[in-house]
Write a protein that holds these residues in place. Structure first.
Motif, PDB file in Angstrom:
ATOM      1  N   GLN A  14      57.008  62.507  46.839  1.00  0.00           N
ATOM      2  CA  GLN A  14      58.223  62.982  46.765  1.00  0.00           C
ATOM      3  C   GLN A  14      58.228  64.649  47.238  1.00  0.00           C
ATOM      4  O   GLN A  14      59.352  65.273  46.986  1.00  0.00           O
ATOM      5  N   ASN A  15      57.146  65.045  47.452  1.00  0.00           N
ATOM      6  CA  ASN A  15      57.005  66.395  48.266  1.00  0.00           C
ATOM      7  C   ASN A  15      57.166  66.336  49.670  1.00  0.00           C
ATOM      8  O   ASN A  15      56.436  65.683  50.515  1.00  0.00           O
ATOM      9  N   ILE A  16      58.396  67.280  50.100  1.00  0.00           N
ATOM     10  CA  ILE A  16      58.709  67.267  51.405  1.00  0.00           C
ATOM     11  C   ILE A  16      57.295  67.750  52.325  1.00  0.00           C
ATOM     12  O   ILE A  16      57.222  67.189  53.605  1.00  0.00           O
ATOM     13  N   TYR A  17      56.335  68.580  51.871  1.00  0.00           N
ATOM     14  CA  TYR A  17      55.349  69.127  52.660  1.00  0.00           C
ATOM     15  C   TYR A  17      54.382  67.975  52.857  1.00  0.00           C
ATOM     16  O   TYR A  17      53.797  67.688  53.995  1.00  0.00           O
ATOM     17  N   ASP A  18      54.163  67.413  51.935  1.00  0.00           N
ATOM     18  CA  ASP A  18      53.078  66.108  52.024  1.00  0.00           C
ATOM     19  C   ASP A  18      53.807  65.081  52.775  1.00  0.00           C
ATOM     20  O   ASP A  18      52.997  64.502  53.589  1.00  0.00           O
ATOM     21  N   SER A  19      54.963  64.713  52.512  1.00  0.00           N
ATOM     22  CA  SER A  19      55.555  63.509  53.280  1.00  0.00           C
ATOM     23  C   SER A  19      55.834  63.888  54.679  1.00  0.00           C
ATOM     24  O   SER A  19      55.704  63.031  55.625  1.00  0.00           O
ATOM     25  N   ALA A  20      56.183  64.931  54.807  1.00  0.00           N
ATOM     26  CA  ALA A  20      56.372  65.347  56.331  1.00  0.00           C
ATOM     27  C   ALA A  20      55.162  65.590  57.317  1.00  0.00           C
ATOM     28  O   ALA A  20      55.173  64.813  58.306  1.00  0.00           O
ATOM     29  N   LEU A  21      54.165  65.867  56.695  1.00  0.00           N
ATOM     30  CA  LEU A  21      52.749  65.754  57.394  1.00  0.00           C
ATOM     31  C   LEU A  21      52.280  64.414  57.580  1.00  0.00           C
ATOM     32  O   LEU A  21      51.678  63.865  58.533  1.00  0.00           O
TER      33      LEU A  21
ATOM     34  N   ALA B 146      58.747  72.574  56.147  1.00  0.00           N
ATOM     35  CA  ALA B 146      57.874  71.519  56.102  1.00  0.00           C
ATOM     36  C   ALA B 146      57.598  70.755  57.563  1.00  0.00           C
ATOM     37  O   ALA B 146      56.449  70.459  57.700  1.00  0.00           O
ATOM     38  N   TYR B 147      58.623  70.552  58.018  1.00  0.00           N
ATOM     39  CA  TYR B 147      58.581  69.869  59.371  1.00  0.00           C
ATOM     40  C   TYR B 147      57.788  70.921  60.263  1.00  0.00           C
ATOM     41  O   TYR B 147      57.004  70.531  61.266  1.00  0.00           O
TER      42      TYR B 147
ATOM     43  N   THR C 274      56.898  66.986  67.702  1.00  0.00           N
ATOM     44  CA  THR C 274      57.612  68.381  67.464  1.00  0.00           C
ATOM     45  C   THR C 274      58.228  67.984  66.167  1.00  0.00           C
ATOM     46  O   THR C 274      58.720  67.102  65.566  1.00  0.00           O
ATOM     47  N   TRP C 275      58.647  69.166  65.733  1.00  0.00           N
ATOM     48  CA  TRP C 275      59.371  69.367  64.418  1.00  0.00           C
ATOM     49  C   TRP C 275      60.729  68.614  64.324  1.00  0.00           C
ATOM     50  O   TRP C 275      61.373  68.036  63.367  1.00  0.00           O
ATOM     51  N   THR C 276      61.285  68.613  65.648  1.00  0.00           N
ATOM     52  CA  THR C 276      62.636  67.816  65.719  1.00  0.00           C
ATOM     53  C   THR C 276      62.530  66.336  65.581  1.00  0.00           C
ATOM     54  O   THR C 276      63.590  65.874  64.962  1.00  0.00           O
ATOM     55  N   THR C 277      61.660  65.726  65.533  1.00  0.00           N
ATOM     56  CA  THR C 277      61.298  64.174  65.585  1.00  0.00           C
ATOM     57  C   THR C 277      61.194  64.358  63.843  1.00  0.00           C
ATOM     58  O   THR C 277      61.782  63.215  63.406  1.00  0.00           O
ATOM     59  N   LEU C 278      60.418  65.060  63.320  1.00  0.00           N
ATOM     60  CA  LEU C 278      60.240  64.966  61.819  1.00  0.00           C
ATOM     61  C   LEU C 278      61.621  65.103  61.360  1.00  0.00           C
ATOM     62  O   LEU C 278      62.063  64.674  60.253  1.00  0.00           O
ATOM     63  N   ALA C 279      62.510  66.183  61.682  1.00  0.00           N
ATOM     64  CA  ALA C 279      63.812  66.674  61.081  1.00  0.00           C
ATOM     65  C   ALA C 279      64.520  65.296  61.139  1.00  0.00           C
ATOM     66  O   ALA C 279      65.323  65.078  60.260  1.00  0.00           O
ATOM     67  N   ALA C 280      64.721  64.736  62.514  1.00  0.00           N
ATOM     68  CA  ALA C 280      65.389  63.711  62.685  1.00  0.00           C
ATOM     69  C   ALA C 280      65.166  62.477  61.757  1.00  0.00           C
ATOM     70  O   ALA C 280      66.242  61.779  61.009  1.00  0.00           O
ATOM     71  N   ILE C 281      63.870  62.286  61.410  1.00  0.00           N
ATOM     72  CA  ILE C 281      63.591  61.161  60.534  1.00  0.00           C
ATOM     73  C   ILE C 281      64.251  61.635  59.053  1.00  0.00           C
ATOM     74  O   ILE C 281      64.782  60.788  58.373  1.00  0.00           O
TER      75      ILE C 281
END
Length: 169
Positions: free
Chosen positions: A113-120, A5-6, A23-30
């Motif tokens: 509650q959906n990781i794809y929706d919330s990450a984007l 997702a990230y 970058t995905w790393t910022t999203l993953a960190a959050i």
């Protein structure tokens, strides 16, 4: 699944908001700081990307160091008609979700509650205001706009660095 997702959010934003350079790393960190990638309190992400059980934070009632945020959605998303509560793996409050929510997995629903929706949605939020997240001040401003607590931002920074370092080895 969270890492997919990230990464997907990074790819979409690379096309829709290339000046942001998220970058995905910022999203993953959050995602790590907010919910341990959906695994907070023994939860998990289901095969369709939903937090199971749903992640609903404490009431934002001004106690315990929490900000006070009166209800903005009549309890529709968080079940609390008095105060807002942060929702899902990326911990959106209902008012912010209303303006930032997206349907990244194309199931016809914008679901915090959906990781794809919330990450984007988190990526879109971080990229608002023409930020360039490769510029240190823009990155810090983006993280602090997500949660205006210095120790929070420092934790996100540390995890982003860990993910970035691990991905290069």
């Amino acid at each position: 699944m969270a890492m997919q997702a990230y990464g997907y959010a990074e790819l979409v934003l690379g096309q829709t908001k290339p000046q942001c350079r998220l970058t995905w790393t910022t999203l993953a960190a959050i995602g790590q700081v907010e919910s341990n990638h959906g695994a907070v309190r023994g939860g998990r992400l289901s095969p369709d990307g939903l937090a199971d059980p749903p992640i609903i934070g404490l009431p934002l009632d001004g106690t315990g160091g929490r900000q006070k945020v009166a209800d903005t959605d009549l309890g529709a998303l968080d079940g609390d008609p008095t105060y807002d509560r942060a929702l899902g793996p990326m911990q959106f409050i209902p008012g912010t979700w209303r303006t930032s929510g997206v349907d990244a997995d194309n199931d016809g629903q914008k679901n915090p509650q959906n990781i794809y929706d919330s990450a984007l949605a988190a990526g879109n939020y971080l990229c608002s205001g023409d930020r360039n997240l490769s510029v240190a001040q823009d990155w810090w401003n983006a993280i602090l706009s997500y949660n205006d607590v210095q120790t929070y931002a420092e934790s996100v920074y540390q995890f982003a660095n860990v993910y970035g370092s691990r991905s290069r080895t």
